[in-house]
Design a protein around this motif. Sequence first.
Motif, PDB file in Angstrom:
ATOM      1  N   ASP B 349      93.103 -42.306  79.177  1.00 42.68           N
ATOM      2  CA  ASP B 349      92.049 -42.641  78.213  1.00 42.68           C
ATOM      3  C   ASP B 349      92.701 -43.358  77.036  1.00 42.68           C
ATOM      4  O   ASP B 349      92.983 -42.759  75.993  1.00 42.68           O
ATOM      5  CB  ASP B 349      91.310 -41.375  77.769  1.00 42.68           C
ATOM      6  CG  ASP B 349      90.067 -41.693  76.936  1.00 42.68           C
ATOM      7  OD1 ASP B 349      89.950 -42.844  76.446  1.00 42.68           O
ATOM      8  OD2 ASP B 349      89.215 -40.796  76.777  1.00 42.68           O
ATOM      9  N   VAL B 350      92.963 -44.644  77.221  1.00 45.36           N
ATOM     10  CA  VAL B 350      93.706 -45.420  76.221  1.00 45.36           C
ATOM     11  C   VAL B 350      92.940 -45.485  74.902  1.00 45.36           C
ATOM     12  O   VAL B 350      93.527 -45.428  73.816  1.00 45.36           O
ATOM     13  CB  VAL B 350      94.021 -46.829  76.758  1.00 45.36           C
ATOM     14  CG1 VAL B 350      94.673 -47.688  75.675  1.00 45.36           C
ATOM     15  CG2 VAL B 350      94.939 -46.730  77.977  1.00 45.36           C
ATOM     16  N   GLN B 351      91.617 -45.563  74.999  1.00 49.70           N
ATOM     17  CA  GLN B 351      90.835 -45.667  73.773  1.00 49.70           C
ATOM     18  C   GLN B 351      90.953 -44.390  72.933  1.00 49.70           C
ATOM     19  O   GLN B 351      91.160 -44.446  71.722  1.00 49.70           O
ATOM     20  CB  GLN B 351      89.364 -45.952  74.099  1.00 49.70           C
ATOM     21  CG  GLN B 351      88.537 -46.349  72.876  1.00 49.70           C
ATOM     22  CD  GLN B 351      89.168 -47.525  72.116  1.00 49.70           C
ATOM     23  OE1 GLN B 351      89.530 -48.546  72.710  1.00 49.70           O
ATOM     24  NE2 GLN B 351      89.356 -47.383  70.802  1.00 49.70           N
ATOM     25  N   ALA B 352      90.836 -43.254  73.600  1.00 53.63           N
ATOM     26  CA  ALA B 352      90.977 -41.983  72.870  1.00 53.63           C
ATOM     27  C   ALA B 352      92.362 -41.899  72.243  1.00 53.63           C
ATOM     28  O   ALA B 352      92.513 -41.462  71.092  1.00 53.63           O
ATOM     29  CB  ALA B 352      90.747 -40.805  73.822  1.00 53.63           C
ATOM     30  N   LEU B 353      93.335 -42.334  73.000  1.00 57.21           N
ATOM     31  CA  LEU B 353      94.703 -42.339  72.475  1.00 57.21           C
ATOM     32  C   LEU B 353      94.775 -43.158  71.187  1.00 57.21           C
ATOM     33  O   LEU B 353      95.286 -42.690  70.158  1.00 57.21           O
ATOM     34  CB  LEU B 353      95.650 -42.927  73.526  1.00 57.21           C
ATOM     35  CG  LEU B 353      97.072 -43.245  73.057  1.00 57.21           C
ATOM     36  CD1 LEU B 353      97.851 -41.970  72.800  1.00 57.21           C
ATOM     37  CD2 LEU B 353      97.794 -44.094  74.087  1.00 57.21           C
ATOM     38  N   LYS B 354      94.252 -44.371  71.245  1.00 62.08           N
ATOM     39  CA  LYS B 354      94.290 -45.242  70.063  1.00 62.08           C
ATOM     40  C   LYS B 354      93.527 -44.620  68.895  1.00 62.08           C
ATOM     41  O   LYS B 354      93.969 -44.659  67.748  1.00 62.08           O
ATOM     42  CB  LYS B 354      93.692 -46.614  70.395  1.00 62.08           C
ATOM     43  CG  LYS B 354      94.611 -47.485  71.254  1.00 62.08           C
ATOM     44  CD  LYS B 354      93.973 -48.849  71.509  1.00 62.08           C
ATOM     45  CE  LYS B 354      94.879 -49.748  72.333  1.00 62.08           C
ATOM     46  NZ  LYS B 354      94.163 -50.952  72.808  1.00 62.08           N
ATOM     47  N   THR B 385     100.165 -41.928  81.538  1.00 62.85           N
ATOM     48  CA  THR B 385     100.172 -43.155  82.359  1.00 62.85           C
ATOM     49  C   THR B 385     100.929 -44.262  81.640  1.00 62.85           C
ATOM     50  O   THR B 385     101.131 -44.223  80.420  1.00 62.85           O
ATOM     51  CB  THR B 385      98.740 -43.639  82.649  1.00 62.85           C
ATOM     52  OG1 THR B 385      98.181 -44.161  81.436  1.00 62.85           O
ATOM     53  CG2 THR B 385      97.862 -42.515  83.190  1.00 62.85           C
ATOM     54  N   GLU B 386     101.322 -45.275  82.432  1.00 58.34           N
ATOM     55  CA  GLU B 386     102.053 -46.412  81.863  1.00 58.34           C
ATOM     56  C   GLU B 386     101.201 -47.140  80.819  1.00 58.34           C
ATOM     57  O   GLU B 386     101.716 -47.597  79.789  1.00 58.34           O
ATOM     58  CB  GLU B 386     102.463 -47.394  82.976  1.00 58.34           C
ATOM     59  CG  GLU B 386     103.553 -46.866  83.904  1.00 58.34           C
ATOM     60  CD  GLU B 386     104.824 -46.433  83.160  1.00 58.34           C
ATOM     61  OE1 GLU B 386     105.194 -47.097  82.171  1.00 58.34           O
ATOM     62  OE2 GLU B 386     105.421 -45.406  83.565  1.00 58.34           O
ATOM     63  N   ASN B 387      99.904 -47.273  81.095  1.00 61.36           N
ATOM     64  CA  ASN B 387      99.009 -47.931  80.134  1.00 61.36           C
ATOM     65  C   ASN B 387      99.005 -47.222  78.791  1.00 61.36           C
ATOM     66  O   ASN B 387      99.010 -47.843  77.725  1.00 61.36           O
ATOM     67  CB  ASN B 387      97.574 -47.971  80.674  1.00 61.36           C
ATOM     68  CG  ASN B 387      97.444 -48.964  81.808  1.00 61.36           C
ATOM     69  OD1 ASN B 387      98.176 -49.962  81.848  1.00 61.36           O
ATOM     70  ND2 ASN B 387      96.545 -48.692  82.742  1.00 61.36           N
ATOM     71  N   GLU B 388      98.963 -45.902  78.857  1.00 60.63           N
ATOM     72  CA  GLU B 388      98.936 -45.118  77.621  1.00 60.63           C
ATOM     73  C   GLU B 388     100.239 -45.296  76.850  1.00 60.63           C
ATOM     74  O   GLU B 388     100.240 -45.500  75.632  1.00 60.63           O
ATOM     75  CB  GLU B 388      98.676 -43.640  77.953  1.00 60.63           C
ATOM     76  CG  GLU B 388      97.246 -43.379  78.432  1.00 60.63           C
ATOM     77  CD  GLU B 388      97.029 -41.958  78.951  1.00 60.63           C
ATOM     78  OE1 GLU B 388      95.900 -41.474  78.834  1.00 60.63           O
ATOM     79  OE2 GLU B 388      97.993 -41.350  79.469  1.00 60.63           O
TER      80      GLU B 388
END
Lengths: 556, 556
Positions: B349-354, B385-388
């Motif tokens: 969840d890249v958005q939550a991370l940001k 994940t790598e994206n995160e």
Amino acid sequence: MMLSDLQIAQKAKMSHILEIAKTINLSSEDLELYGDYKAKISFDAINRYKKNPRGKIVLVTAINPTKAGEGKSTTTIGLGDSLKALGYKTMIALREPSLGPVMGMKGGAAGGGYAQVVPMEDINLHFTGDIHAIGASNNLISSVIDNHLYQGNELNINPEKVIWRRAIDMNDRSLRKIQVALSLKREVPRYDGFDITVASEVMAVLCLSKDLDDLKQRLAAMVVAYDMDDQPITVADLKIQGALVMLLKDAIKPNLVQTLEKTPALIHGGPFANIAHGANSIIATDFASRVSDYVVTEAGFGADLGMEKFMDIKMRVMDTMPSAVVIVASIRALKLHGNASDDLLDQEDVQALKDGLVNLEKHIESVKTFDRPYVVAINRFPKDTENEIQALMDWAKDNNHPISLSEVFSKGSQGGLDLAQKVVEITKDENPHENRPLYPLNMPIKNKIEIIAKKIYGADGVDYGEKALEQLQAFNHNKWNDLAICMAKTPLSLSDDPKLKGRPQNFRITVREFKPSIGAGFIVALTGQVMTMPGLPKHGAYENMDVVDEKIIGLF
Amino acid sequence: MMLSDLQIAQKAKMSHILEIAKTINLSSEDLELYGDYKAKISFDAINRYKKNPRGKIVLVTAINPTKAGEGKSTTTIGLGDSLKALGYKTMIALREPSLGPVMGMKGGAAGGGYAQVVPMEDINLHFTGDIHAIGASNNLISSVIDNHLYQGNELNINPEKVIWRRAIDMNDRSLRKIQVALSLKREVPRYDGFDITVASEVMAVLCLSKDLDDLKQRLAAMVVAYDMDDQPITVADLKIQGALVMLLKDAIKPNLVQTLEKTPALIHGGPFANIAHGANSIIATDFASRVSDYVVTEAGFGADLGMEKFMDIKMRVMDTMPSAVVIVASIRALKLHGNASDDLLDQEDVQALKDGLVNLEKHIESVKTFDRPYVVAINRFPKDTENEIQALMDWAKDNNHPISLSEVFSKGSQGGLDLAQKVVEITKDENPHENRPLYPLNMPIKNKIEIIAKKIYGADGVDYGEKALEQLQAFNHNKWNDLAICMAKTPLSLSDDPKLKGRPQNFRITVREFKPSIGAGFIVALTGQVMTMPGLPKHGAYENMDVVDEKIIGLF
């Protein structure tokens, strides 16, 4: 001016514990060091010597004591030093002191004067942490019980029939009866209480276990509560015997220290002498007996309690018997049994002394009941007079009782050479043999108690309170008949009335209540009130204690 | 299949602790051995190095954590190993784990994976007995208080104003509130409760003491009750500071162990991070800083609590500052702060991370408030994940934040070399200097709290409950104004509301009550409920624990 116990102990030039270990053929791999002067012995070493033939076990017991005690530990340590001085490979096996009474005024349990085990400060304080580990184990059980009640009570435990109490190594009378769970919405408050840790069944179990597996089985069998159908709930039902063994895996290893004269001593385990059997661990005593000619050990209170339980509980598990019994008597206590007043024991009173000998005579008879050789050890106190000592020696000579004046407190091993020689003499032909208890286990509980009461206390019989009778029925239902008996009685009299001194006649004892100690393997029979949580005096010893330049002062 | 922490620890080939000690120039005379792999360091050795110039202290802290924690201890240990791998003389200084939570499910406090201190079983269980000694000291005070009430109450103590609580190293919720003295005719029952031992003021005092004399003075100053005129009653009034020091004389010596990679580690003291300051002992940290280039240490909870108290309480006493701060963040926790749901943290969840980075940013600002260099350490979890990770690295690059991906859990020192290099870089010109706290001591209590709340939490201000306001008046009367502040607040949010994630805005905090810890030298300001006695889960970790062939299984 005699130095204090602490001063004498602090002046001692101790050997490194590895040097002491060498004298019993242990190397550094066999030990876990706790500093330079304390070590635990590994199971590898214990197992290595397990099949060695046993040396001779000498049990030190006493007449019914004064409240100050007769000096059993001091005599045990001094006798060990004296046997070593005579050239015998000797070990001493003692109980660990509890921290609680140290803060009160009782004095240490590490001997006294020039017959001490050292480092005495450590031994009297946290030592190697055994008692703390036992307390943690005891309290994990309580915590899990209350958690079980809180989390839905799947086992259907009756909150009013939780018999497991919490434990703390402290003299703390206000914890005798408490109410817990007062902050919780989901749980019903219940009454509970704290015993001093050494009164925990975990301590008795640890002392009676032969190894880790035996320990686990005994812990699993401990009964902690009853369910709504009055069925016993055990530690196994709570699934925590593994966690308990984990908490106790170091505590079960015996602790090696030394006396002031560098005799190796194992100080391990210290169960209460009323609610439990009052002797150091089987693992320690057994190991000591495998690596030495003589093991000198003791049992709590007088011979009526300590010796009987030593023979019928501890020796039964070890399947052996001591090769001799030393009965410690002080002239002070003998005078008390001869009806001298408590506050006049420092004054010469030959008649009271003579009158008091009946108490000693009864204990000698009890030793003979077990068919054991004996010697009476007079633990000399500063105020004992020559006339009194002479009267005692005359009595012994007239009645053919081996006797010895022990001055180990003031003279160390040199004050116990005669006693040691007499012990060697009477044990010459006494090789260890199988246990010969007072009663067989497969006999009704009442009959077993009657045998003890009649043969050891000299009672006419035993009465039972209403609660005790009810319990006997339940025990029958639970198949708890074939266990040993652990008598809980006042140590101050042969009877169950502390005021009856000397050798009471025409009396019965009353069993008020029972306490099942299924893990330990005995049923405790309680006569009168038994104190399992001492209190502090108005001005406790703690007020004098201090540490100055890293050195403890004011500890005894 | 990754091995369990316990399996990894048990496979370790440890060096004898004397070998570890040699690497910091200690000889066998400087140590008291506790077995082959644990030792206490003597005061002689500590005093010998006291004047050495200090190495660099690196504080490991974290963002507001999830309930499982962010892996501060693991990062601390791994970073220490990595610094050593780079060739620096490095020591690690950590808190001692409490036994209570071990029986629940929290996991050990000895690191994890390939970044652990060993022997981990011992460290997580009784270790060298320090916490047991602290418990005994705490409870001697309680026992003496109740004994004083029982024996006539010369000090005129108000039984309803005894603020000293008992302690036990166990998760035992039913002891939170109890009633004591229910069996006694001469004493009035009163309410009391048990805290977990590490929450005892004795623990905080031990950790903030510089030596035995300082310890004695602090213990003497502890306030345990109020008298009928509301005057404070101290340990000195009870005359037991000497006895307490006696009980603590070994516990105050730091414990030396090693990591899996043989880096020397001091594990000593473990005060709660809410009711106390949450950092290991000053004696350990100071000693470590005198014998190494780098000391890596940590403070409990996130930077808002742990770091602030580390700077304003612990560093103030040591009069120094850390040379750098490592802020541990996990991607899981960052997503939580970005409003990801608690049960979906394992999903990308890249958005939550940001969105969650605002929490980290606030903590970075706080580190800057103390003018300390920092590096962000991402403690890698298997499901990251790598994206995160890329999103995080991009953010750091865009904002010029030093950052490093730490994989010490799965790779040991090799997983922390980059982090270690960054620490070396940012501390190049950072030599130890005097303490620069957030607030001076000689300032009204309210002002000090306001500074912390505004600068560290980002709050608009502070409100006070009725009780807190009353207490402030009394504290003024008692001249307790010039003490440090120890905030007790939820670790889960920057605010005092655990539900407010990320970087809350436009909020005030409420101080409900104060607790004077005069011996420790701080006033605890309590916001919301603070748990000082944890409970056990329905099926505690204890159900899986066992000992098989002398080897522990099921411990994490």
